[in-house]
Design a protein around this motif. Sequence first.
Motif, mmCIF file in Angstrom:
data_model
loop_
_atom_site.group_PDB
_atom_site.id
_atom_site.type_symbol
_atom_site.label_atom_id
_atom_site.label_comp_id
_atom_site.label_asym_id
_atom_site.label_seq_id
_atom_site.Cartn_x
_atom_site.Cartn_y
_atom_site.Cartn_z
ATOM 1 N N PRO A 83 0.830 -1.200 0.000
ATOM 2 C CA PRO A 83 0.000 0.000 0.000
ATOM 3 C C PRO A 83 0.869 1.257 0.000
ATOM 4 C CG PRO A 83 0.126 -0.894 2.213
ATOM 5 C CD PRO A 83 0.841 -1.872 1.321
ATOM 6 N N VAL A 84 0.357 2.317 -0.602
ATOM 7 C CA VAL A 84 0.992 3.625 -0.467
ATOM 8 C C VAL A 84 0.417 4.265 0.794
ATOM 9 C CG1 VAL A 84 1.244 5.931 -1.462
ATOM 10 C CG2 VAL A 84 1.392 3.907 -2.932
ATOM 11 N N VAL A 85 1.279 4.610 1.717
ATOM 12 C CA VAL A 85 0.826 5.097 3.019
ATOM 13 C C VAL A 85 0.966 6.606 3.171
ATOM 14 C CG1 VAL A 85 1.266 2.895 4.157
ATOM 15 C CG2 VAL A 85 3.088 4.623 4.073
ATOM 16 N N ALA A 253 -8.520 8.246 1.277
ATOM 17 C CA ALA A 253 -7.763 8.650 2.466
ATOM 18 C C ALA A 253 -6.407 9.244 2.097
ATOM 19 C CB ALA A 253 -7.581 7.453 3.400
ATOM 20 N N LEU A 254 -5.721 8.629 1.137
ATOM 21 C CA LEU A 254 -4.397 9.121 0.732
ATOM 22 C C LEU A 254 -4.512 10.522 0.146
ATOM 23 C CD1 LEU A 254 -1.395 8.184 0.391
ATOM 24 C CD2 LEU A 254 -2.026 7.563 -1.959
ATOM 25 N N ALA A 255 -5.491 10.725 -0.724
ATOM 26 C CA ALA A 255 -5.681 12.032 -1.360
ATOM 27 C C ALA A 255 -6.113 13.086 -0.344
ATOM 28 C CB ALA A 255 -6.713 11.914 -2.485
ATOM 29 N N ALA A 258 -3.309 14.292 1.773
ATOM 30 C CA ALA A 258 -2.387 15.135 1.009
ATOM 31 C C ALA A 258 -2.987 16.498 0.683
ATOM 32 C CB ALA A 258 -1.986 14.425 -0.284
ATOM 33 N N GLY A 259 -4.246 16.715 1.054
ATOM 34 C CA GLY A 259 -4.860 18.017 0.849
ATOM 35 C C GLY A 259 -5.474 18.241 -0.510
ATOM 36 N N LEU A 260 -5.713 17.181 -1.276
ATOM 37 C CA LEU A 260 -6.378 17.342 -2.561
ATOM 38 C C LEU A 260 -7.858 17.650 -2.350
ATOM 39 C CD1 LEU A 260 -4.792 14.378 -4.562
ATOM 40 C CD2 LEU A 260 -4.224 16.805 -4.740
ATOM 41 N N THR A 261 -8.452 18.359 -3.287
ATOM 42 C CA THR A 261 -9.861 18.724 -3.187
ATOM 43 C C THR A 261 -10.734 17.498 -3.386
ATOM 44 O OG1 THR A 261 -9.406 20.953 -3.988
ATOM 45 C CG2 THR A 261 -11.686 20.179 -4.150
ATOM 46 N N MET A 262 -11.742 17.359 -2.515
ATOM 47 C CA MET A 262 -12.683 16.255 -2.602
ATOM 48 C C MET A 262 -14.014 16.737 -3.185
ATOM 49 S SD MET A 262 -11.175 13.525 -1.404
ATOM 50 C CE MET A 262 -9.562 14.094 -1.979
ATOM 51 N N ALA A 263 -14.736 15.839 -3.831
ATOM 52 C CA ALA A 263 -16.073 16.144 -4.333
ATOM 53 C C ALA A 263 -17.073 16.116 -3.185
ATOM 54 C CB ALA A 263 -16.478 15.127 -5.398
#
Length: 424
Positions: A83-85, A253-255, A258-263
């Motif tokens: 997994p990418v953690v 969860a990963l996104a 990291a502070g990416l915008t969610m829908a």
Amino acid sequence: MVDAHQTFVIVGAGLAGAKAAEALREQGFTGRVILVGDERDRPYERPPLSKGYLLGKDERDAVFVHPPAWYAEHDVELHLGQPVVHLDRTAKTVTLGDGAVIGYDKLLLATGAEPRRLDVPGTDLAGVHHLRRLAHAERLRGVLSSLGRDNGHIVIAGAGWIGLEVAAAARSYGAEVTVVEPEPTPLHGALGPELGAVFADLHREHGVRFHFGARLTEITGQDGMVLAVRTDDGEEHPCHDVLAAIGAAPRTALAEAAGLTMAARADGGGIAVDASLRTSDPDIYAAGDCAAAQHPLIGARLRVEHWANALNAGQAAARAMLGELVSYDRVPYFFTDQYDLGMEFSGHAAPGTYDQVVCRGDVGKRQFIAFWLRAGEEGHQVLAAMNVNVWDVTGPLQELIRTGRPVDPERLSDPGVPLESLLG
């Protein structure tokens, strides 16, 4: 321009991720392609897990996207079972579960979705199942076969597509099946009550029992084994196994970390991407079940969980990562096979967006096409269409949806009027 010294990392080794890697090489990208997946199996397709493979018609090897040697032959570096953690957008690195740190120039998130869990007592019992991964399907295939031999009983929580496909598979093995669903029909939100009733009748004819208007409140057992389920209307259903088929949640969860915008949750959640599948970070893209894309044709943000979206969006994201001007506007499409019913669905018709549903053909014989229509000033527009045991019509149906051409509902419902004549 993309040069050979760049590294493109794909997080998620499912269909979307595998097709993205394939497209990068087909488009001539000569840099590093690194594909990371948390499962130990190489990328595979999910439809067989509830269809051919679960039914015992397809062998295990038939589910994989590429042969084992394809990845080495195309210089795609596979990191499986990892997994990418952590995602560091400033350093442009991802950290794997074993501590390895990989830098990227462009990153694609194809992390998929995970089954929603039942929040009731008893979900830790051995006979409680989910269906999302190949390992789940392998286990469930053995369970259904055993239930069929022993006249066993499975309760399925949820009458959506997965729940109904597993119900059909269970009956093919001879298992007893009860489906518990809070809505008044199967597929109530997807198809509405009239067409949901078509699937209810189909399954009842094959011996499935439905318990509508109820939710599971408890799974009871003894010595770790399931004995029964209880519902919020006071009913108890003895059974040996339970399948939770209450939908899937995007793996974000990963996104998010990291502070990416969610829908917005109203749009199905997921990682917000534009029509080119780019996230709020210009070097990060998202595709497949985890992405909520602004759809140019439909004019809304959609998160689509079906096979065709993973197949096509992964390739589109790869082209966008290479600098191509991409506008991902595929008409949403999915299919199902249950008993002797085969169905294809094209388009998008969320509850409240359409005014009426009209059918051409014989609904009673389950050989028809249904159209979801929205009324406008110039006439009715086809938002979505479902062909049931009627084949080779996906092209004109999708063209009706894509063009938005006004149609006459009476002509649309008349089998004597060729679909193609409604396009011109």
